[in-house]
Design a protein around this motif. Structure first.
Motif, mmCIF file in Angstrom:
data_model
loop_
_atom_site.group_PDB
_atom_site.id
_atom_site.type_symbol
_atom_site.label_atom_id
_atom_site.label_comp_id
_atom_site.label_asym_id
_atom_site.label_seq_id
_atom_site.Cartn_x
_atom_site.Cartn_y
_atom_site.Cartn_z
ATOM 1 N N THR A 237 0.844 -1.209 0.000
ATOM 2 C CA THR A 237 0.000 0.000 0.000
ATOM 3 C C THR A 237 0.876 1.255 0.000
ATOM 4 O OG1 THR A 237 -0.039 -0.013 2.421
ATOM 5 C CG2 THR A 237 -1.868 -1.122 1.286
ATOM 6 N N HIS A 238 2.112 1.113 0.500
ATOM 7 C CA HIS A 238 3.038 2.242 0.594
ATOM 8 C C HIS A 238 4.435 1.788 0.183
ATOM 9 C CE1 HIS A 238 -0.173 3.427 3.330
ATOM 10 N NE2 HIS A 238 0.237 4.685 3.208
ATOM 11 N N MET A 239 5.212 2.748 -0.295
ATOM 12 C CA MET A 239 6.608 2.438 -0.622
ATOM 13 C C MET A 239 7.460 3.637 -0.197
ATOM 14 S SD MET A 239 8.208 1.463 -4.348
ATOM 15 C CE MET A 239 7.484 2.795 -5.307
ATOM 16 N N ARG A 266 1.254 4.235 -2.319
ATOM 17 C CA ARG A 266 1.592 5.634 -2.082
ATOM 18 C C ARG A 266 3.097 5.697 -1.810
ATOM 19 N NH1 ARG A 266 -1.685 10.182 1.136
ATOM 20 N NH2 ARG A 266 -0.093 11.792 1.006
ATOM 21 N N THR A 267 3.769 6.551 -2.538
ATOM 22 C CA THR A 267 5.236 6.526 -2.492
ATOM 23 C C THR A 267 5.794 7.747 -1.787
ATOM 24 O OG1 THR A 267 5.340 5.249 -4.516
ATOM 25 C CG2 THR A 267 7.310 6.478 -3.934
ATOM 26 N N VAL A 268 6.706 7.497 -0.856
ATOM 27 C CA VAL A 268 7.460 8.579 -0.221
ATOM 28 C C VAL A 268 8.888 8.486 -0.745
ATOM 29 C CG1 VAL A 268 8.271 9.562 1.964
ATOM 30 C CG2 VAL A 268 6.041 8.398 1.863
ATOM 31 N N VAL A 269 9.357 9.570 -1.361
ATOM 32 C CA VAL A 269 10.736 9.618 -1.859
ATOM 33 C C VAL A 269 11.626 10.122 -0.717
ATOM 34 C CG1 VAL A 269 12.300 10.751 -3.488
ATOM 35 C CG2 VAL A 269 10.053 9.984 -4.239
ATOM 36 N N VAL A 270 12.688 9.371 -0.428
ATOM 37 C CA VAL A 270 13.561 9.713 0.701
ATOM 38 C C VAL A 270 14.965 10.004 0.175
ATOM 39 C CG1 VAL A 270 14.479 8.914 2.914
ATOM 40 C CG2 VAL A 270 12.258 8.056 2.113
ATOM 41 N N GLU A 271 15.575 11.081 0.645
ATOM 42 C CA GLU A 271 16.941 11.390 0.198
ATOM 43 C C GLU A 271 17.706 12.070 1.325
ATOM 44 O OE1 GLU A 271 16.638 14.119 -3.132
ATOM 45 O OE2 GLU A 271 15.117 15.240 -2.053
ATOM 46 N N PRO A 272 19.037 12.086 1.220
ATOM 47 C CA PRO A 272 19.834 12.712 2.282
ATOM 48 C C PRO A 272 19.627 14.223 2.306
ATOM 49 C CG PRO A 272 21.236 11.447 0.749
ATOM 50 C CD PRO A 272 19.876 11.519 0.147
ATOM 51 N N GLU A 273 19.635 14.800 3.506
ATOM 52 C CA GLU A 273 19.582 16.266 3.612
ATOM 53 C C GLU A 273 20.707 16.905 2.800
ATOM 54 O OE1 GLU A 273 19.986 17.083 7.793
ATOM 55 O OE2 GLU A 273 18.040 16.162 8.200
ATOM 56 N N LEU A 274 21.847 16.197 2.717
ATOM 57 C CA LEU A 274 23.025 16.769 2.053
ATOM 58 C C LEU A 274 22.938 16.747 0.523
ATOM 59 C CD1 LEU A 274 25.858 15.280 4.338
ATOM 60 C CD2 LEU A 274 25.042 17.648 4.266
ATOM 61 N N CYS A 318 3.925 10.840 -7.532
ATOM 62 C CA CYS A 318 4.464 10.753 -6.187
ATOM 63 C C CYS A 318 4.265 12.071 -5.456
ATOM 64 C CB CYS A 318 5.948 10.430 -6.325
ATOM 65 S SG CYS A 318 6.702 10.311 -4.766
ATOM 66 N N SER A 319 3.602 12.004 -4.307
ATOM 67 C CA SER A 319 3.229 13.248 -3.636
ATOM 68 C C SER A 319 4.099 13.581 -2.434
ATOM 69 C CB SER A 319 1.772 13.165 -3.197
ATOM 70 O OG SER A 319 1.540 11.941 -2.563
ATOM 71 N N ASP A 320 4.869 12.647 -1.932
ATOM 72 C CA ASP A 320 5.510 12.854 -0.629
ATOM 73 C C ASP A 320 7.031 12.732 -0.724
ATOM 74 O OD1 ASP A 320 2.845 12.822 0.284
ATOM 75 O OD2 ASP A 320 2.927 10.646 0.384
#
Ligand code: PLP
Length: 402
Positions: A237-239, A266-274, A318-320
């Motif tokens: 349901t989420h990634m 529902r996809t959350v894209v995650v990346e480093p602050e840097l 992708c919204s998040d």
């Protein structure tokens, strides 16, 4: 479980992902540039390569219980073709497609990837040279692909790339040249050298006028989503998916959307602050460039420029977007190594970014609700790399290393 879980970093929530608003279907505008047929061909070609096996989909039951979720599924890309990361699917596949095109341009019209792998065109392909800039994983894939195709390969790395990652590329017969500068400079040098010598750039990043090869790279990545669909009865349901230039995230979003329509996770894209070019692109609503002032420990995600091929897919699907700090990387790697989450997993620095994102959001009840995470959620994480540099891995994980 001993891990930093406070959400301190920015999170951007947009109103809706397009698959919630466009009656669910994979839009024609995206199909035109990244057709379903590319994903279908990638699966049929790559699954015929020697050593192919779907990577494991582990169930992290301990973590799911702790976070109040129905399931947490972890796709472990560590074993992928013995290369240590999902990147094995992209660069190598693009090299093989390029070799086929190169042969076709020289009168070998009907060469198949099978024939190329068998060495039938090895004599001719010695004349072809591929090149790229890399922080390790993409270059390893391109080197392996070049070895498979039988062509020459020159790889450019920047000052911070570890010796372990350099040696891994040389093991596939690539010539590896270290430049005195950062990733962006190595990219420029690879382009200049390619231009001067008639080599072919096989990049996972894209820019105006250079879209075809990064698209092939992304087509290779879709194999992961195709495998997940075959490995689950009920799809996620989420990634939570990590981003460097965004190609990996976009390929996953595309394949799920193509197959599941409105039921896509529902996809959350995650990346480093840097190196936060995805959240910046979401803010600006266009592919953005951010300066890299400091290298993140998550080396594979240290990219300041969003891919032009990836962005339209992420923008629509992708919204998040979430950024994570460096401090959680070691604890997350140790959590997976310990087996406490529900399975003992060897995960590299970039591989745990999605897990960090999930833990950050789960520590924030209001966000968790807004994203719709709860006891019925089945969350997919992609462990995009194993111990791609064993020395760095051991230095972080210590006695827990398998
Ligand atoms: C291990 C790992 N995970 C994730 C990524 C991100 O992929 P992309 O740059 O396509 O966003 C990379 C990129 O090199 C990587 O090496």
């Amino acid at each position: 479980m001993n891990i930093e879980r406070e959400l301190t970093a920015p999170m951007l929530l947009r109103q809706h992902a397009a698959h919630e608003t466009l009656s669910g279907a994979w839009p024609e505008s995206l199909e035109a540039d990244f057709p379903v047929s590319m994903a279908v061909s990638a699966l049929s070609e790559i699954s015929a390569w020697p050593g192919y096996a779907p990577t494991p989909l582990e169930s992290l039951d301990g973590l799911a219980t702790e976070l109040g979720l129905g399931a947490v599924l972890y796709k472990d890309e560590g074993p992928r073709f013995g290369l240590g990361s999902f990147k094995a699917l992209g660069g190598a596949y693009a090299v093989m497609l390029l070799a086929r095109k190169w042969l076709a341009d020289r009168g070998h019209d009907a060469a198949t990837l099978d024939e190329i792998r068998s060495g039938k065109f090895a004599e001719a392909l010695k004349e072809m040279t591929v090149t790229c800039a890399t922080d390790g994983n993409h270059g390893r894939s391109v080197s392996w692909g070049a070895e498979m195709a039988g062509c020459r390969c020159v790889i450019f790395i920047h000052a911070e790339v570890s010796e372990g990652r350099k040696t891994a590329m040389e093991a596939f017969g690539a010539e590896v040249r270290r430049i005195d500068g950062d990733y962006d400079l190595s990219l420029k040098v690879s382009e200049t050298e390619a231009e001067a010598n008639g080599w072919y750039v096989v990049s996972d990043a894209s820019w105006p006028g250079y879209m075809e090869i990064p698209r092939d790279v992304m087509a290779g990545y879709t194999v992961m989503a195709s495998e997940v669909l075959a490995q689950t009865v009920a799809p996620p349901t989420h990634m939570f998916v990590q981003a460097g230039v965004g190609g990996f995230a976009a390929a996953m979003v595309a394949r799920f959307w193509q197959t599941l329509g409105a039921e896509a996770p529902r996809t959350v894209v995650v990346e480093p602050e840097l190196a936060a070019c995805a959240i910046e692109s979401a803010r600006q609503d266009k592919p953005a460039v951010v300066p890299i002032h400091e290298e993140t420990l998550m080396a594979g995600l240290s990219c300041g420029e969003m891919s032009l091929v990836a962005w339209p897919i992420l923008a629509a699907g992708c919204s998040d977007y979430l950024t994570v700090g460096e401090e959680g990387v070691g604890p997350a790697m140790r959590l997976l190594a310990s087996g406490e989450a529900g399975a003992r997993i060897t995960a590299g620095e970039s591989g745990v970014a999605g897990l960090l994102g999930l833990m950050a959001v789960s520590s924030h009840p209001e966000l968790k609700t807004r994203i719709g995470l709860g006891p019925d959620s089945r969350v997919l994480l992609i462990g995009s790399e194993g111990a791609t540099d064993p020395e760095i891995y051991r230095s972080i994980v210590g006695d827990l290393a398998a």
